[in-house]
Design an enzyme around this catalytic site. Structure first.
Site, mmCIF file in Angstrom:
data_model
loop_
_atom_site.group_PDB
_atom_site.id
_atom_site.type_symbol
_atom_site.label_atom_id
_atom_site.label_comp_id
_atom_site.label_asym_id
_atom_site.label_seq_id
_atom_site.Cartn_x
_atom_site.Cartn_y
_atom_site.Cartn_z
ATOM 1 N NE ARG A 82 -6.066 -10.239 4.551
ATOM 2 C CZ ARG A 82 -7.194 -9.557 4.384
ATOM 3 N NH1 ARG A 82 -7.162 -8.248 4.252
ATOM 4 N NH2 ARG A 82 -8.359 -10.169 4.334
ATOM 5 C CE1 TYR A 108 -4.226 -1.786 0.831
ATOM 6 C CE2 TYR A 108 -2.583 -3.380 1.571
ATOM 7 C CZ TYR A 108 -3.882 -3.076 1.189
ATOM 8 O OH TYR A 108 -4.828 -4.063 1.183
ATOM 9 C CG HIS A 142 -8.071 -7.970 -0.120
ATOM 10 N ND1 HIS A 142 -6.939 -8.672 0.238
ATOM 11 C CD2 HIS A 142 -8.002 -6.803 0.566
ATOM 12 C CE1 HIS A 142 -6.230 -7.964 1.093
ATOM 13 N NE2 HIS A 142 -6.838 -6.812 1.310
#
Lengths: 307, 307
Positions: free
Chosen positions: A216, A157, A219
């Site tokens: 993860r 991010y 998404h």
């Protein structure tokens, strides 16, 4: 209150909180002290283990900044975040399910028009997302606002680059936009990819010691608000991802898995041409109407973003 | 592992730890996750409350330095430290009882001779301490080493001045000394006074919200080690103190309360003259013999000082 031992100390601590003015705080602290003490008693916590715990929390505190929230990572990886999400989002059948908030949301992401570019320079394969926001009866919710945020092709991010002192600290791969009069939205972004949660800190060491991976599944994050509806914090997960069954933060719901459809080079949904393959994603969000004067919904609405 | 809900998420998290190589870590984390989740379920933790908890831990982490250990203060004020002390110090009848370690111990305090000055400039009324270290049969333990530390007349430890950027960072009101061939010791110091634990941080705010005061009854800290004996970490509390029944960290044991005897101005135990009143204190420490190859004792001995 002298000579407290392992059998009576819990009652003594709780009794000290009898004077707390806030009844809810008293309730929370009573349960917290009971569970904290029961944990120590149940496992026979040694002094060395207690001190390892103190050091672990200290390390988490020291790595946590306004760009990196290691306590949320701890809560996420121990399943506490998803449990709290589940406890506070018992929605009627048919509503889009909520999932974990995660530590990477940022207030005040750039506002873009419908069709705008969420990526803003973040690297990744082109992806065109469209969808709608509706109520339980399938009627459009034209007042809805979407915040979307995601990792780039390398699994980071924008705030992670900023925390590492790299990048130009501009918002990337996050934006805020409004649906149209028919409750529909569309934007351009990059394809979501699986990524490991930050694992170069104390939580990463914990996962390693526990024999767990930090990954993860791919998404997109969404936070959707609209007058008269409960705020929805959720993800859309990419179908086929290898981590859908072992999400490091326990957030996957099968109702939130969707197909990222691959298209060969050619004309893209925005009328341009792509020289490389591109992807499309279509998702419908169903909001839960806000019950009038519900304490739980009000509390959920009052939650502040962590960074 | 998809679609976890409030009923099955705890089992799912614990199942993720099945691969942990360290069986004790697996045991600890299984219990921790169970109690953490039960707490959230029992109280119906809201998302706003969860986030208040995240912020509280973050604030504790940020105020914690090598001079101030707010996580230990939290553990102390919630009775966890005293509980762990009790669980790990089940001594035979007749042994001096242990109590909490506290956050103010420092490794490497100045070594002084018998009769030396512990205060080293710390302000307070003169106090002459003497005593002995013996085994369960009352025989002297000539190999014993004592570390002693205490607050000054204003209720502060030297490390608190250092943390605030005041003072000259020298050790004050703490020292290390050895007993003589008869297991006896004596030193000069200042009278112990009641004091509030540091309450200008997150733990202080918590105590205030809970309607609790931050005071501890006057005490001297001791850590006593000797070959063949369990390390003893304890206090001696001053008889008559108004906080003996409401110690903020739950550490008082009646067997550890002793009289600080007041004397009029005149000749002091070291043969000098005091122009003001002075105090004497006499205390006998009874050490617990170390069982050969005991895992618990070894773990207790391995505990490292927190600062």
């Amino acid at each position: 209150m002298q000579n407290l031992n392992e059998d009576n100390i819990t009652r003594a601590v709780i009794a000290m909180h009898a004077g707390a003015e806030n009844a809810r705080l008293r309730e929370l602290m009573t349960s917290l002290v009971q569970h904290l003490h029961s944990f120590a008693r149940d496992v026979g916590l040694t002094e060395a283990e207690w001190f390892t715990g103190i050091r672990f929390l200290t390390d988490i505190g020291h790595i946590t900044t306004d760009k990196r929230q290691e306590f949320i990572l701890l809560s996420d990886t121990l399943g506490l975040s998803m449990l709290v999400t589940a406890l506070n989002n018992r929605k009627p059948q048919g509503c889009t399910e909520a999932t974990v908030f995660g530590p990477f949301h940022v207030e005040g992401s750039p506002r873009i028009p419908l069709g705008g570019d969420v990526a803003n320079g973040a690297q990744g394969e082109p992806c065109f997302v469209r969808g709608s926001v509706v109520d339980l009866q399938g009627r459009p919710v034209p007042g809805a606002e979407l915040q979307v945020w995601q990792a780039d092709a390398t699994g980071h991010y924008d705030v992670q680059y900023a925390a590492a002192g790299e990048g130009d600290h501009e918002h990337r791969a996050r934006a805020t936009l409004n649906v149209d009069a028919l409750g529909k939205f569309h934007f351009k972004t990059i394809r979501a990819e699986a990524y490991p949660i930050p694992h170069d800190g104390p939580v990463g060491k914990m996962l390693e010691a526990l024999g767990r991976h930090p990954w993860r599944p791919a998404h997109l994050h969404f936070m959707i608000t609209a007058p008269g509806f409960e705020r929805l914090i959720t993800h859309v997960f990419r179908n086929g991802d290898q981590y859908l069954d072992s999400d490091a933060v326990f957030g996957v719901r099968s109702s939130l898995i969707a197909d990222w459809i691959e298209h060969p080079p050619g004309v893209t949904p925005d009328g341009a041409r792509s020289a490389i393959p591109f992807y499309t994603l279509d998702f419908r969000f169903v909001l839960n109407p806000l019950p009038a004067a519900s304490g739980r919904a009000a509390a959920a609405g009052a939650r502040t973003a962590p960074v």
